[in-house]
Scaffold this motif. Structure first.
Motif, PDB file in Angstrom:
ATOM      1  N   MET A  66       2.960 111.665 -95.247  1.00 32.91           N
ATOM      2  CA  MET A  66       4.412 111.781 -95.454  1.00 32.91           C
ATOM      3  C   MET A  66       4.803 112.827 -96.497  1.00 32.91           C
ATOM      4  N   PRO A  67       4.287 112.759 -97.732  1.00 31.40           N
ATOM      5  CA  PRO A  67       4.737 113.733 -98.731  1.00 31.40           C
ATOM      6  C   PRO A  67       4.189 115.142 -98.512  1.00 31.40           C
ATOM      7  N   LEU A  68       3.188 115.299 -97.623  1.00 31.16           N
ATOM      8  CA  LEU A  68       2.605 116.618 -97.370  1.00 31.16           C
ATOM      9  C   LEU A  68       3.240 117.316 -96.170  1.00 31.16           C
ATOM     10  N   THR A  69       4.194 116.660 -95.532  1.00 29.24           N
ATOM     11  CA  THR A  69       4.799 117.220 -94.323  1.00 29.24           C
ATOM     12  C   THR A  69       5.443 118.578 -94.592  1.00 29.24           C
ATOM     13  N   ALA A  70       6.183 118.698 -95.675  1.00 27.54           N
ATOM     14  CA  ALA A  70       6.851 119.969 -95.983  1.00 27.54           C
ATOM     15  C   ALA A  70       5.834 121.062 -96.300  1.00 27.54           C
ATOM     16  N   PHE A  71       4.774 120.706 -97.025  1.00 26.90           N
ATOM     17  CA  PHE A  71       3.690 121.649 -97.340  1.00 26.90           C
ATOM     18  C   PHE A  71       3.106 122.235 -96.057  1.00 26.90           C
ATOM     19  N   LEU A  72       2.834 121.381 -95.078  1.00 22.49           N
ATOM     20  CA  LEU A  72       2.288 121.829 -93.805  1.00 22.49           C
ATOM     21  C   LEU A  72       3.318 122.656 -93.025  1.00 22.49           C
ATOM     22  N   GLY A  73       4.592 122.246 -93.105  1.00 26.17           N
ATOM     23  CA  GLY A  73       5.653 122.965 -92.412  1.00 26.17           C
ATOM     24  C   GLY A  73       5.806 124.393 -92.906  1.00 26.17           C
ATOM     25  N   GLN A 206       2.384 130.080-101.291  1.00 23.70           N
ATOM     26  CA  GLN A 206       1.545 128.895-101.171  1.00 23.70           C
ATOM     27  C   GLN A 206       0.103 129.262-100.810  1.00 23.70           C
ATOM     28  N   ARG A 207      -0.067 130.240 -99.921  1.00 27.80           N
ATOM     29  CA  ARG A 207      -1.416 130.640 -99.511  1.00 27.80           C
ATOM     30  C   ARG A 207      -2.184 131.267-100.668  1.00 27.80           C
ATOM     31  N   ASP A 208      -1.461 131.938-101.569  1.00 25.63           N
ATOM     32  CA  ASP A 208      -2.123 132.543-102.734  1.00 25.63           C
ATOM     33  C   ASP A 208      -2.450 131.519-103.808  1.00 25.63           C
ATOM     34  N   ASN A 209      -1.799 130.340-103.740  1.00 28.57           N
ATOM     35  CA  ASN A 209      -2.002 129.314-104.778  1.00 28.57           C
ATOM     36  C   ASN A 209      -2.127 127.929-104.137  1.00 28.57           C
ATOM     37  N   LEU A 210      -3.029 127.798-103.160  1.00 33.35           N
ATOM     38  CA  LEU A 210      -3.169 126.514-102.475  1.00 33.35           C
ATOM     39  C   LEU A 210      -3.557 125.412-103.461  1.00 33.35           C
ATOM     40  N   LEU A 262       3.479 118.978-111.721  1.00 33.18           N
ATOM     41  CA  LEU A 262       4.470 119.497-112.661  1.00 33.18           C
ATOM     42  C   LEU A 262       4.005 120.766-113.358  1.00 33.18           C
ATOM     43  N   THR A 263       2.705 121.067-113.239  1.00 36.64           N
ATOM     44  CA  THR A 263       2.168 122.245-113.924  1.00 36.64           C
ATOM     45  C   THR A 263       1.594 123.286-112.966  1.00 36.64           C
ATOM     46  N   ALA A 264       1.421 122.927-111.685  1.00 35.63           N
ATOM     47  CA  ALA A 264       0.828 123.858-110.717  1.00 35.63           C
ATOM     48  C   ALA A 264       1.782 125.019-110.440  1.00 35.63           C
ATOM     49  N   PRO A 265       1.256 126.248-110.247  1.00 35.09           N
ATOM     50  CA  PRO A 265       2.121 127.411-109.935  1.00 35.09           C
ATOM     51  C   PRO A 265       2.952 127.178-108.671  1.00 35.09           C
ATOM     52  N   VAL A 266       2.319 126.663-107.616  1.00 39.86           N
ATOM     53  CA  VAL A 266       3.016 126.334-106.369  1.00 39.86           C
ATOM     54  C   VAL A 266       2.561 124.934-105.947  1.00 39.86           C
TER      55      VAL A 266
END
Length: 531
Positions: A66-73, A206-210, A262-266
């Protein structure tokens, strides 16, 4: 690279219908399997305790996605993700029908759950991107009807299929519906150009900072937490070393996940959305709403079958009016969404639910089906008044390109809220029953005339049913003990029903933050694109 060709506009209700099939199947599949548990247990050679993994595996997989849906989209495109999830769900359904061992069934249910987890959040996002802001209430009513239809008719449909065919058909029924849904989505659902551009721009970052670490921590934390909630009651909670270990791992993994995001670049999951007080309050109230809905849905059949003597069919019939009235009331609530403050509608829903909880706390051993149906009809109106405004206003100021993120988080909290409520209420039953029994037994002094008269009456009743005098005298105290146990359970359910109403009233202060945005704010959110 193939150039993007804009698509001609498609009727919004045709889009809504196309993507609602997936949500309906996911909601249906979460409840339809419950009636087939004895059949699955025999067919797969598993105990009732082991067969619970068929549901647990599905729910854990759903919660993780559920919370990863937007990431995959963002990485693959919103429409591709929806169609892949739908295809995964359909394939998992076919495999479940062919499973002939418990490990294979659990694995295939996990595949089903991975597909189902992405369907509801993606549908919510697509609906809000398709309908203009002033019609979001009706769009969420359409979505809500699909969510409610599954639990309403799942057990009845599952029972009919098992009785007339065989258990694999509870999974095979998804195949024609799923294939129709895939065709309709491929034909009629198209990603809006502004969303496509925003996702492409975000995907490059996102691809540069998975955020592999964030994804791993999220999956581990949610899987462990959901396992604790699903299996804790059966394992005596923290008396079990496994449950205790999983709880500690879940706590540390989720805490590390929050710090990481809260600290990740993306970040993989955008927790900054909770800075929006409307979204935060709407999500929290929604979680409490589902906690009470799932808890009452669990408690009532147990009360009706174990104490009132209802069979499974009658208890299902008694529960159905609540879902039916929700289906009728949701479009009405969606229609008035823009005319009445959501604060007032939600407050009315909370208070009405509290009133029904108070009515349920007065159920007795003599309560009949009509008494239950009347209360549940009012409760259906209450939940309709909660579901539509909460789902609509919580996401009203979220920018279009972040709707998938917000929908995933809202769905996650709703699912976890339901699991928490169910786990908490189920764990209270033994302790509340023991307290009630102790209180009743304290008044059973054998020398009291009332107690002696009750024992004598029980003995007389036994003699009337063919017992001899000695056997009747010996069995009479056991009859009294049985009546005490039954009455202590009635008192337990009365207390739990009342507690559900009190807990819901406790969220009323959150309505202060549930301010409906102005038309200008909604239009700004609908038009806002990430720069």
């Amino acid at each position: 690279m193939k150039p993007y060709v804009p698509h001609a506009p498609v009727n919004k209700w045709l889009v809504a219908t196309s993507i609602t099939f997936g949500t309906l199947m996911g909601a249906l599949d979460s409840s339809i399997i419950n009636v087939a548990v004895p059949h699955l247990s025999g067919a797969l050679g598993a105990s009732i305790e082991e067969i619970t993994w068929v549901s647990t595996g599905f729910i854990i997989a759903t919660v993780i996605v559920m919370p990863l849906t937007a990431f995959l989209g963002r990485l693959f495109g919103q429409k591709r993700v929806y169609m892949t999830a739908l295809a995964l769900f359909v394939a998992g359904s076919a495999l479940c029908g062919m499973a002939r061992s418990l490990p294979m069934m659990v694995l295939f249910r996990v595949i089903q759950g991975l597909g189902a987890g992405a369907l509801q959040p993606t549908e919510q996002a697509i609906l809000r991107q398709t309908f203009p802001p002033k019609e979001h209430g009706m769009a969420m009513a359409f979505f809500g009807m699909a969510v409610v239809l599954g639990p309403a008719f799942g057990p009845t449909l599952g029972g009919w299929i098992v009785d007339n065919y065989s258990w694999p058909w509870i999974f095979y029924i998804n195949l024609p519906i799923g294939c129709l849904a895939l065709f309709m989505v491929s034909r009629f659902v198209h990603e809006p150009e502004d969303i496509r551009r925003a996702n492409q721009k975000a995907a490059a970052k996102q691809r540069d900072n998975l955020d592999w670490l964030g994804i791993a921590l999220l999956a581990l934390g949610l899987a462990m937490m959901q396992y604790v909630l699903e299996e804790g009651q059966r394992s005596d909670w923290f008396q079990s070393a496994v449950i205790s270990t999983c709880a500690v791992v879940a706590l540390f993994a989720l805490a590390a996940f929050v710090i990481r995001e809260l600290t990740a670049p993306v970040p993989a999951v955008d927790l900054s959305l909770f800075k929006d007080k409307v979204f935060l309050s709407g999500t929290l109230i929604g979680a409490v709403m589902f906690a009470m809905l799932i808890s009452i849905t669990f408690l009532l059949p147990v009360f009706m079958q174990e104490l009132l003597g209802f069979d499974a069919t009658l208890s299902g019939v008694a529960l159905m009016p609540r879902s039916l009235i929700m289906i009728v009331a949701m479009p009405v609530v969606g229609k008035i969404y823009n005319k009445v403050s959501p604060r007032l509608v939600v407050a009315f829903g909370i208070i009405l639910f509290a009133v029904t909880a108070w009515q349920m706390s007065h159920y007795t051993i003599d309560t009949n089906a009509f008494g239950i149906i009347g209360t549940l009809t009012l409760q259906g109106i209450a939940f309709a008044c909660l579901f539509i405004p909460l789902t609509t206003v919580a996401l009203a100021t979220i920018p279009r390109y972040k709707l998938a993120d917000a929908s995933g988080l809202y769905g996650l909290f709703r699912q976890v809220g339901g699991s928490l409520g169910l786990a908490a209420f189920a764990s209270y039953i033994p302790s509340f029953a023991q307290v009630a029994r102790t209180g009743l037994v304290a008044h059973l002094n054998p020398g009291r005339p009332e107690v002696m008269a009750r024992i004598a009456g029980a003995a007389a009743g036994l003699r009337a049913h063919g017992y001899d005098a000695v056997s009747a005298h010996t069995a009479a105290p056991r009859v009294l003990a049985f009546l005490i146990g039954r009455e202590s359970m009635v008192m337990t359910f009365e207390k739990l029903f009342l507690l559900s109403g009190i807990l819901f009233l406790a969220v009323l202060p959150l309505l202060w933050f549930l301010k409906a945005p102005t038309e200008g704010e909604m239009n700004a959110a609908a038009a806002h694109i990430e720069m």
